[in-house]
Design a protein around this motif. Structure first.
Motif, PDB file in Angstrom:
ATOM      1  N   GLU B  29       3.260  -8.064  -0.169  1.00 49.59           N
ATOM      2  CA  GLU B  29       2.871  -8.316   1.225  1.00 49.59           C
ATOM      3  C   GLU B  29       1.948  -7.217   1.747  1.00 49.59           C
ATOM      4  OE1 GLU B  29       3.076 -10.916   3.063  1.00 49.59           O
ATOM      5  OE2 GLU B  29       4.252 -11.978   1.552  1.00 49.59           O
ATOM      6  N   LEU B  30       2.156  -6.010   1.220  1.00 48.79           N
ATOM      7  CA  LEU B  30       1.342  -4.884   1.693  1.00 48.79           C
ATOM      8  C   LEU B  30       0.014  -4.754   0.966  1.00 48.79           C
ATOM      9  CD1 LEU B  30       4.086  -2.126   2.165  1.00 48.79           C
ATOM     10  CD2 LEU B  30       2.900  -3.431   3.952  1.00 48.79           C
ATOM     11  N   ARG B  31      -0.184  -5.586  -0.049  1.00 52.40           N
ATOM     12  CA  ARG B  31      -1.401  -5.419  -0.862  1.00 52.40           C
ATOM     13  C   ARG B  31      -2.652  -5.528  -0.018  1.00 52.40           C
ATOM     14  NH1 ARG B  31      -0.840 -10.452  -0.457  1.00 52.40           N
ATOM     15  NH2 ARG B  31      -2.495 -11.940  -0.835  1.00 52.40           N
ATOM     16  N   ALA B  32      -2.584  -6.350   1.036  1.00 51.51           N
ATOM     17  CA  ALA B  32      -3.792  -6.582   1.831  1.00 51.51           C
ATOM     18  C   ALA B  32      -3.956  -5.575   2.965  1.00 51.51           C
ATOM     19  CB  ALA B  32      -3.781  -7.996   2.393  1.00 51.51           C
ATOM     20  N   GLY B  33      -2.986  -4.706   3.148  1.00 49.11           N
ATOM     21  CA  GLY B  33      -3.118  -3.729   4.228  1.00 49.11           C
ATOM     22  C   GLY B  33      -1.791  -3.483   4.923  1.00 49.11           C
ATOM     23  N   GLU B  34      -1.824  -2.605   5.913  1.00 57.01           N
ATOM     24  CA  GLU B  34      -0.570  -2.195   6.543  1.00 57.01           C
ATOM     25  C   GLU B  34       0.083  -3.297   7.376  1.00 57.01           C
ATOM     26  OE1 GLU B  34      -1.525   1.124   9.041  1.00 57.01           O
ATOM     27  OE2 GLU B  34      -2.312  -0.160  10.651  1.00 57.01           O
ATOM     28  N   MET B  58      10.740   3.821  -1.024  1.00 58.68           N
ATOM     29  CA  MET B  58       9.371   3.811  -1.560  1.00 58.68           C
ATOM     30  C   MET B  58       8.557   4.975  -1.000  1.00 58.68           C
ATOM     31  SD  MET B  58       8.258  -0.171  -1.907  1.00 58.68           S
ATOM     32  CE  MET B  58       8.974  -1.067  -0.569  1.00 58.68           C
ATOM     33  N   ARG B  59       8.853   5.329   0.243  1.00 58.08           N
ATOM     34  CA  ARG B  59       8.137   6.463   0.834  1.00 58.08           C
ATOM     35  C   ARG B  59       8.542   7.755   0.141  1.00 58.08           C
ATOM     36  NH1 ARG B  59       9.420   7.075   6.884  1.00 58.08           N
ATOM     37  NH2 ARG B  59      11.352   7.484   5.784  1.00 58.08           N
ATOM     38  N   ALA B  60       9.851   7.896  -0.136  1.00 57.34           N
ATOM     39  CA  ALA B  60      10.335   9.096  -0.812  1.00 57.34           C
ATOM     40  C   ALA B  60       9.659   9.272  -2.168  1.00 57.34           C
ATOM     41  CB  ALA B  60      11.847   9.035  -0.975  1.00 57.34           C
ATOM     42  N   HIS B  61       9.299   8.156  -2.781  1.00 61.17           N
ATOM     43  CA  HIS B  61       8.641   8.235  -4.082  1.00 61.17           C
ATOM     44  C   HIS B  61       7.124   8.095  -3.980  1.00 61.17           C
ATOM     45  CE1 HIS B  61      12.204   8.426  -6.683  1.00 61.17           C
ATOM     46  NE2 HIS B  61      12.794   7.785  -5.697  1.00 61.17           N
ATOM     47  N   ARG B  62       6.635   8.216  -2.785  1.00 58.01           N
ATOM     48  CA  ARG B  62       5.188   8.203  -2.536  1.00 58.01           C
ATOM     49  C   ARG B  62       4.493   6.932  -3.033  1.00 58.01           C
ATOM     50  NH1 ARG B  62       3.308  11.410  -0.016  1.00 58.01           N
ATOM     51  NH2 ARG B  62       1.184  11.249  -0.794  1.00 58.01           N
ATOM     52  N   VAL B  64       4.438   4.344  -0.638  1.00 58.58           N
ATOM     53  CA  VAL B  64       3.893   3.915   0.647  1.00 58.58           C
ATOM     54  C   VAL B  64       3.810   5.098   1.612  1.00 58.58           C
ATOM     55  CG1 VAL B  64       4.817   1.563   0.468  1.00 58.58           C
ATOM     56  CG2 VAL B  64       6.175   3.355   1.577  1.00 58.58           C
ATOM     57  N   GLU B  65       3.036   4.916   2.653  1.00 56.11           N
ATOM     58  CA  GLU B  65       2.937   5.900   3.726  1.00 56.11           C
ATOM     59  C   GLU B  65       3.122   5.190   5.052  1.00 56.11           C
ATOM     60  OE1 GLU B  65       0.062   9.609   2.284  1.00 56.11           O
ATOM     61  OE2 GLU B  65      -0.794   7.802   3.210  1.00 56.11           O
ATOM     62  N   HIS B  72       6.127   0.979  16.939  1.00 56.12           N
ATOM     63  CA  HIS B  72       5.921   0.305  15.654  1.00 56.12           C
ATOM     64  C   HIS B  72       5.660   1.309  14.537  1.00 56.12           C
ATOM     65  CE1 HIS B  72       5.681  -3.760  17.371  1.00 56.12           C
ATOM     66  NE2 HIS B  72       5.216  -3.121  18.433  1.00 56.12           N
ATOM     67  N   HIS B  73       6.253   1.017  13.381  1.00 57.95           N
ATOM     68  CA  HIS B  73       6.007   1.854  12.206  1.00 57.95           C
ATOM     69  C   HIS B  73       5.250   0.996  11.203  1.00 57.95           C
ATOM     70  CE1 HIS B  73       9.675   4.695  13.007  1.00 57.95           C
ATOM     71  NE2 HIS B  73       9.185   4.230  14.129  1.00 57.95           N
ATOM     72  N   TYR B  74       4.020   1.353  10.983  1.00 57.15           N
ATOM     73  CA  TYR B  74       3.202   0.591  10.029  1.00 57.15           C
ATOM     74  C   TYR B  74       3.236   1.257   8.665  1.00 57.15           C
ATOM     75  CZ  TYR B  74       1.416  -1.848  14.101  1.00 57.15           C
ATOM     76  OH  TYR B  74       1.322  -2.608  15.245  1.00 57.15           O
ATOM     77  N   TYR B  75       3.429   0.469   7.650  1.00 56.56           N
ATOM     78  CA  TYR B  75       3.459   1.000   6.280  1.00 56.56           C
ATOM     79  C   TYR B  75       2.291   0.434   5.484  1.00 56.56           C
ATOM     80  CZ  TYR B  75       8.113   2.951   6.971  1.00 56.56           C
ATOM     81  OH  TYR B  75       9.169   3.696   7.413  1.00 56.56           O
ATOM     82  N   HIS B  76       1.790   1.289   4.590  1.00 56.11           N
ATOM     83  CA  HIS B  76       0.742   0.796   3.682  1.00 56.11           C
ATOM     84  C   HIS B  76       0.922   1.427   2.311  1.00 56.11           C
ATOM     85  CE1 HIS B  76      -1.658   4.558   3.671  1.00 56.11           C
ATOM     86  NE2 HIS B  76      -1.066   4.731   4.818  1.00 56.11           N
ATOM     87  N   LEU B  77       0.391   0.769   1.291  1.00 53.92           N
ATOM     88  CA  LEU B  77       0.468   1.269  -0.083  1.00 53.92           C
ATOM     89  C   LEU B  77      -0.471   2.444  -0.262  1.00 53.92           C
ATOM     90  CD1 LEU B  77       0.325  -2.138  -1.995  1.00 53.92           C
ATOM     91  CD2 LEU B  77       2.361  -0.719  -1.583  1.00 53.92           C
ATOM     92  N   ILE B  78       0.028   3.501  -0.879  1.00 54.72           N
ATOM     93  CA  ILE B  78      -0.844   4.639  -1.155  1.00 54.72           C
ATOM     94  C   ILE B  78      -1.836   4.279  -2.255  1.00 54.72           C
ATOM     95  CG2 ILE B  78      -0.915   6.993  -2.052  1.00 54.72           C
ATOM     96  CD1 ILE B  78       1.690   7.546  -0.621  1.00 54.72           C
ATOM     97  N   GLN B  79      -1.348   3.563  -3.277  1.00 53.08           N
ATOM     98  CA  GLN B  79      -2.240   3.087  -4.338  1.00 53.08           C
ATOM     99  C   GLN B  79      -2.135   1.561  -4.405  1.00 53.08           C
ATOM    100  OE1 GLN B  79      -0.174   5.970  -7.049  1.00 53.08           O
ATOM    101  NE2 GLN B  79      -2.144   5.983  -8.109  1.00 53.08           N
ATOM    102  N   PRO B  80      -3.012   0.888  -3.679  1.00 52.38           N
ATOM    103  CA  PRO B  80      -2.910  -0.583  -3.606  1.00 52.38           C
ATOM    104  C   PRO B  80      -3.002  -1.249  -4.982  1.00 52.38           C
ATOM    105  CG  PRO B  80      -4.515   0.259  -2.021  1.00 52.38           C
ATOM    106  CD  PRO B  80      -4.157   1.397  -2.910  1.00 52.38           C
TER     107      PRO B  80
END
Lengths: 117, 117
Positions: B29-34, B58-62, B64-65, B72-80
DNA sequence: TTAATACCTGCGAAAACATGCAGATTTGCA
DNA sequence: TGCAAATCTGCATGTTTTCGCAGGTATTAA
């Protein structure tokens, strides 16, 4: 259940099988062709019942197949491309808190990408 | 400990994080953006504390950010690219005992490979 | 200040995994 | 036949994950 959910569940199964350091090393050892249980146990320095258990799990999920010759059981990857796919995952282990030097990652990538012929 | 063993262990960690159907769907779901937590919870039909827990792992393991904007807390993939790598794993779920029709796999692949722009 | 929204954290119970080891099975050879 | 090598299976134990839920923090708005 929506089909994406089913597919996600199935994909998670594959990830679970691979999500074990011993099994990852087993797969990488098998990338070049079949090996028997004892050989694998020696190379990876693991008790052979353990290797056997890992292999039987992987066999149940159709990642490997067995060929018997006398008292030796040779195992090989059904889809050898899985070894390369796993190596691709190395792209995602840099920049994590746990300190694995980049040189080790590069070394592993080189070794696990070596010619298979 | 030999470096290959360390690398295998680290690789297994990544596989473990991904080895969960909810988290796989989150990543796709996050592949396209936050997206924010509530949106994700609705799309995936999961209780939001659960989504929150997955994201914090996932954030703890870097993987997502987080970006906060008001409440609102927006999450996105660090390495899409990880989303595409996961989809590549679909090659290995055909021909397993559990009956997932090929059409579902194809549908998921199409959906999860859709343009991200 | 009170209330509501959006999200996070902690905890206990249940399920799933990993590990080590003992004992069974199959095969080859003396 | 009888022994040893190669491997498998079963079981007990300890560790991790997952799940649901209760309660907590921040932010906005009335």
């Amino acid at each position: 259940m929506p089909s994406r959910q089913v597919v996600a569940k199935e994909l998670a199964e594959i990830f679970k099988i691979v999500a074990n350091p011993d099994r990852i090393r087993l797969i990488e050892e098998l990338r070049a062709g079949e090996k028997d249980v004892n050989t694998l146990a020696q190379i990876l320095d693991l008790p052979s019942p353990r290797v056997s258990q890992h292999l039987s799990l992987m066999r149940a999920h159709r990642l490997v197949e067995e060929r018997r010759d006398g008292r030796h059981h040779y195992y090989h990857l059904i889809q050898p491309e899985i070894a390369a796919w796993i190596v691709d995952g190395l792209d995602f282990i840099e920049g994590r808190m746990s300190g694995v030097p980049k040189s080790s990652i590069k070394a592993a990538r080189r070794l696990w990408s070596a010619s298979t012929s």
